[in-house]
Design a protein around this motif. Structure first.
Motif, mmCIF file in Angstrom:
data_model
loop_
_atom_site.group_PDB
_atom_site.id
_atom_site.type_symbol
_atom_site.label_atom_id
_atom_site.label_comp_id
_atom_site.label_asym_id
_atom_site.label_seq_id
_atom_site.Cartn_x
_atom_site.Cartn_y
_atom_site.Cartn_z
ATOM 1 N N GLU A 195 0.850 -1.192 0.000
ATOM 2 C CA GLU A 195 0.000 0.000 0.000
ATOM 3 C C GLU A 195 0.885 1.241 0.000
ATOM 4 O OE1 GLU A 195 -3.754 -0.616 2.425
ATOM 5 O OE2 GLU A 195 -2.926 1.211 3.329
ATOM 6 N N LEU A 196 0.576 2.169 -0.918
ATOM 7 C CA LEU A 196 1.407 3.362 -1.088
ATOM 8 C C LEU A 196 0.525 4.607 -1.090
ATOM 9 C CD1 LEU A 196 3.199 1.895 -4.226
ATOM 10 C CD2 LEU A 196 4.351 2.217 -2.039
ATOM 11 N N VAL A 197 1.053 5.693 -0.519
ATOM 12 C CA VAL A 197 0.332 6.965 -0.555
ATOM 13 C C VAL A 197 1.164 7.971 -1.342
ATOM 14 C CG1 VAL A 197 -0.510 8.899 0.841
ATOM 15 C CG2 VAL A 197 -0.879 6.556 1.611
ATOM 16 N N ALA A 198 0.514 8.666 -2.288
ATOM 17 C CA ALA A 198 1.229 9.646 -3.109
ATOM 18 C C ALA A 198 1.576 10.864 -2.261
ATOM 19 C CB ALA A 198 0.383 10.055 -4.305
ATOM 20 N N GLU A 199 2.806 11.333 -2.396
ATOM 21 C CA GLU A 199 3.250 12.509 -1.648
ATOM 22 C C GLU A 199 3.280 13.743 -2.532
ATOM 23 O OE1 GLU A 199 6.160 11.202 1.672
ATOM 24 O OE2 GLU A 199 6.737 10.064 -0.110
ATOM 25 N N ARG A 200 2.914 13.578 -3.798
ATOM 26 C CA ARG A 200 2.785 14.679 -4.740
ATOM 27 C C ARG A 200 1.966 14.164 -5.920
ATOM 28 N NH1 ARG A 200 7.394 16.875 -4.853
ATOM 29 N NH2 ARG A 200 7.379 17.815 -6.919
ATOM 30 N N ASP A 201 1.559 15.051 -6.798
ATOM 31 C CA ASP A 201 0.804 14.613 -7.979
ATOM 32 C C ASP A 201 1.730 13.828 -8.919
ATOM 33 O OD1 ASP A 201 -1.229 15.991 -6.856
ATOM 34 O OD2 ASP A 201 -1.306 17.606 -8.353
ATOM 35 N N LEU A 202 1.237 12.694 -9.374
ATOM 36 C CA LEU A 202 2.054 11.807 -10.204
ATOM 37 C C LEU A 202 1.243 11.282 -11.383
ATOM 38 C CD1 LEU A 202 3.350 9.578 -7.254
ATOM 39 C CD2 LEU A 202 4.709 11.329 -8.427
ATOM 40 N N VAL A 203 1.969 10.825 -12.406
ATOM 41 C CA VAL A 203 1.345 10.012 -13.452
ATOM 42 C C VAL A 203 1.933 8.614 -13.307
ATOM 43 C CG1 VAL A 203 1.125 9.633 -15.933
ATOM 44 C CG2 VAL A 203 0.989 11.958 -14.995
ATOM 45 N N VAL A 204 1.074 7.622 -13.139
ATOM 46 C CA VAL A 204 1.547 6.258 -12.880
ATOM 47 C C VAL A 204 0.880 5.287 -13.842
ATOM 48 C CG1 VAL A 204 1.898 6.750 -10.418
ATOM 49 C CG2 VAL A 204 -0.254 5.702 -11.170
ATOM 50 N N ALA A 205 1.451 4.074 -13.905
ATOM 51 C CA ALA A 205 0.811 2.983 -14.648
ATOM 52 C C ALA A 205 1.156 1.673 -13.966
ATOM 53 C CB ALA A 205 1.279 2.962 -16.097
ATOM 54 N N VAL A 206 0.174 0.767 -13.962
ATOM 55 C CA VAL A 206 0.397 -0.580 -13.443
ATOM 56 C C VAL A 206 0.211 -1.553 -14.603
ATOM 57 C CG1 VAL A 206 -0.423 -2.374 -11.864
ATOM 58 C CG2 VAL A 206 -0.387 0.017 -11.116
ATOM 59 N N ALA A 207 1.206 -2.403 -14.828
ATOM 60 C CA ALA A 207 1.092 -3.434 -15.872
ATOM 61 C C ALA A 207 1.549 -4.761 -15.279
ATOM 62 C CB ALA A 207 1.918 -3.049 -17.095
ATOM 63 N N GLY A 208 1.447 -5.818 -16.082
ATOM 64 C CA GLY A 208 1.784 -7.147 -15.566
ATOM 65 C C GLY A 208 0.566 -7.751 -14.895
ATOM 66 N N ALA A 209 0.791 -8.383 -13.744
ATOM 67 C CA ALA A 209 -0.292 -9.114 -13.079
ATOM 68 C C ALA A 209 -1.402 -8.185 -12.596
ATOM 69 C CB ALA A 209 0.268 -9.889 -11.894
ATOM 70 N N ASP A 210 -2.609 -8.730 -12.529
ATOM 71 C CA ASP A 210 -3.721 -8.071 -11.856
ATOM 72 C C ASP A 210 -3.706 -8.547 -10.399
ATOM 73 O OD1 ASP A 210 -6.096 -7.229 -10.792
ATOM 74 O OD2 ASP A 210 -7.374 -8.078 -12.368
ATOM 75 N N LEU A 211 -3.293 -7.647 -9.521
ATOM 76 C CA LEU A 211 -3.241 -7.977 -8.091
ATOM 77 C C LEU A 211 -4.375 -7.262 -7.364
ATOM 78 C CD1 LEU A 211 0.638 -7.746 -7.464
ATOM 79 C CD2 LEU A 211 -0.714 -9.741 -8.105
ATOM 80 N N ALA A 212 -5.482 -7.074 -8.052
ATOM 81 C CA ALA A 212 -6.663 -6.417 -7.485
ATOM 82 C C ALA A 212 -6.293 -5.064 -6.863
ATOM 83 C CB ALA A 212 -7.353 -7.321 -6.461
ATOM 84 N N ALA A 213 -5.573 -4.263 -7.649
ATOM 85 C CA ALA A 213 -5.143 -2.959 -7.142
ATOM 86 C C ALA A 213 -6.326 -1.992 -7.088
ATOM 87 C CB ALA A 213 -4.050 -2.388 -8.050
ATOM 88 N N THR A 214 -6.277 -1.103 -6.102
ATOM 89 C CA THR A 214 -7.301 -0.061 -5.966
ATOM 90 C C THR A 214 -6.635 1.292 -5.752
ATOM 91 O OG1 THR A 214 -7.428 -0.501 -3.591
ATOM 92 C CG2 THR A 214 -9.070 -1.592 -4.996
#
Lengths: 241, 314
Positions: free
Chosen positions: B67-86
């Protein structure tokens, strides 16, 4: 250096999409090493930045190249050309000897007694026997900076422990079969421990990183505990360190 | 490194999250392993979606729990496995770039499809290179977010270069459907036969390429053991020699082990050959118990496939 390759060698064997295994010899021999170190250097020159990595070991050199820039066929052509004119490093025989100070003691080398018993000699004789030879580094592997050296006097030949230790202290000097090594960091290990060196074998901030390199000549120099501690060694016995 | 700023804070560590660039090169002769993402495909896509160049460090999240909390505005992407991210409790769409506002919480749960997710941030995670690379190898204590080879722990920060943190990717950028792999399907792993292939019995070779192999639970970043009919090789051991990525070694028990990024640099078991880089990636997404098959391929074919894959990420 009159020694040549065995008749069926050298041989280039496929090793994945981006690699060739160059097989130079078929047996472990100190005389292999000047050929291997020469081949490492020649490959660096011939491949430049198309080279990704080189892994020399005992009788072989694994050459990893960038498959986006070089086809396996082109890499092979270069290796064939280079092998045709390869000559061994001439200065290998009198390369400087690196000295590793070792405190040989039962408290840090619990298998000193085992080796003495197997060899039918005193512990002092085991120490003398281990430290009077100049060894050659055949390969690095198992862990960063872990150098496989040989060959140990046949009388000190000893099989690995039946059950490897989960934790071998850094600096432990060990024997297995007719090879010897020093553990750069705390790792599991099944070799016979006979002493400990205060030398730092792997240092990420040092030029070249590893104290020992393939092809190096190495000698173990017996020291007393006081000297071991003065050089920064950790004298805690096996069960505490 | 000096201008890097905090991007994400770890509020729950999960079992294994490691920062990985393309891997550590040029030091294998010192016994230092390669490292890098075990699924090159997922890692490359995550980076690509946020506009990062090949080789940019991204986070490899194995199994989930992070679990991660953003400390500034970011552009992100998740690829690879589906780990039921929210993202703040809402299901997060994988395989596309998206905006993550300061204070938002990204959580990975457990595997739904595949085993390892890759999180990239526009601009790339910043970390001190060790021996020329950020690749995190826990066993060697090298690389990663802190340079010491540690997996992410609660309270750690992931850093990013501030000039590019909030830019780089189009937030609508998404991977095409054919790039999104369904890791639950049976995998066919392309294998380049090696020099010792002739030392295996004919029956063993037949089995190797016709039997179905079960991914054993002894599987990690060093290697994946395959369970099935024992293979018999005339050579039981060899003088240790360099091992390439994907080498499939067969110890005396006859059960093959496919060696991945954190493998030891040299070894002395005979090998069937080597999985291609993309086959390694596919295997790295298999959960224990999954069935895989080995398929012999020609070097030319494997090279063409790999070059086609890489051409996307030029």
């Amino acid at each position: 250096m009159s020694r040549r390759y065995p008749p069926t060698l050298p041989r280039l064997e496929p090793a994945g999409l981006d690699g060739w295994m160059v097989r130079l010899f078929d047996a472990i021999d100190e005389a292999n090493m000047p050929w291997l170190t020469a081949l490492v250097r020649e490959c660096e020159a011939a491949f430049g930045d198309e080279l990704v990595d080189l892994v020399p070991s005992y009788t072989t050199l694994l050459v990893i190249f960038d498959p986006l820039r070089l086809s396996p066929a082109e890499a092979r052509r270069r290796l064939v050309a280079l092998l045709a004119r390869l000559t061994p490093d001439e200065d290998a025989a009198d390369a400087p000897v690196k000295e590793l100070p070792v405190w040989y003691d039962a408290s840090v080398g619990p298998e000193l007694a085992r080796l003495a018993e197997l060899a039918g000699m005193s512990r002092d004789a085991v120490i003398a026997c281990h430290s009077e030879r100049t060894y050659r580094v055949f390969a690095l592997g198992f862990a960063p900076g872990f150098a496989f050296m040989g060959s140990v006097d046949a009388r000190l030949e000893a099989p690995r422990l039946d059950t490897p230790r989960r934790r071998v202290p850094a600096g432990s000097v060990a024997v297995a079969g007719r090879q010897t090594a020093a553990y750069p960091a705390v790792t599991p290990g099944g070799w016979n421990l006979i002493g400990r060196t205060p030398a730092v074998l792997f240092d990420r901030d040092r030029e070249g990183f590893s104290l020992l390199q393939v092809g190096d000549r190495v000698r173990f120099v017996p020291i007393e505990r006081a000297e071991f501690e003065r050089l920064g060694g950790d004298p805690r016995p096996m069960e505490e360190s | 490194m000096i201008d890097a700023v905090n991007a994400l804070r770890v509020t729950r560590a999960g079992p294994l999250a490691l920062l990985q660039d393309a891997g550590r090169c040029g030091v294998r002769r010192l016994g230092v392993t390669q490292g890098g993402p075990v699924d090159l495909h997922g890692w490359a896509w995550a980076n690509h979606l946020v506009g990062n160049a090949w080789g940019t460090p991204a986070l490899e999240v194995t199994f989930g729990g992070l679990e991660l909390v953003a400390e500034r505005d970011l552009v992100v992407a998740v690829a690879g496995a589906d780990l039921a991210a929210t993202l703040d409790g809402e299901p997060l769409a994988g395989w596309r770039a998206l905006a993550m506002k300061a204070g938002q919480r990204l959580a990975f749960d457990t595997p739904v499809n595949g085993l390892r997710a890759y999180l990239a941030v526009a601009g790339g995670f910043a970390a001190p290179p060790v021996l020329g690379s950020v690749a995190c190898v826990v066993r060697e204590g090298l690389g990663g977010h802190d340079g010491q080879g540690h997996r992410l722990a609660e309270g750690d920060h992931l850093r990013v270069s501030p000039r590019r943190a909030g830019s780089g990717g189009e937030t609508a950028r998404a991977a095409p459907p054919e790039a999104r792999i369904d890791y639950r399907q049976p995998a066919e792993l392309a294998l380049l036969p090696g020099a010792q292939v002739g030392e295996f019995s004919g029956e063993s070779l037949y089995r190797a390429f016709n039997a179905s192999w079960r991914v054993d639970d002894r599987a990690d970043r060093m290697g994946v053991r395959l369970a099935g009919p024992p293979l018999h090789c005339r050579l039981t051991s060899m003088i240790s020699e360099g091992i390439g990525l994907g080498a499939v070694q067969v110890p005396p028990d006859g059960q093959p082990i496919a060696l991945l990024n954190d493998r030891q640099t040299i070894g002395g078991y005979p090998r069937l050959g080597a999985l291609t880089p993309l086959a390694c990636s596919r295997l790295a997404q298999c959960l224990p118990g999954q069935e895989v098959r080995l398929k012999a391929v020609a070097s030319e074919r494997a090279l063409a496939d790999y070059r086609r894959f890489r051409s996307v990420f030029a």
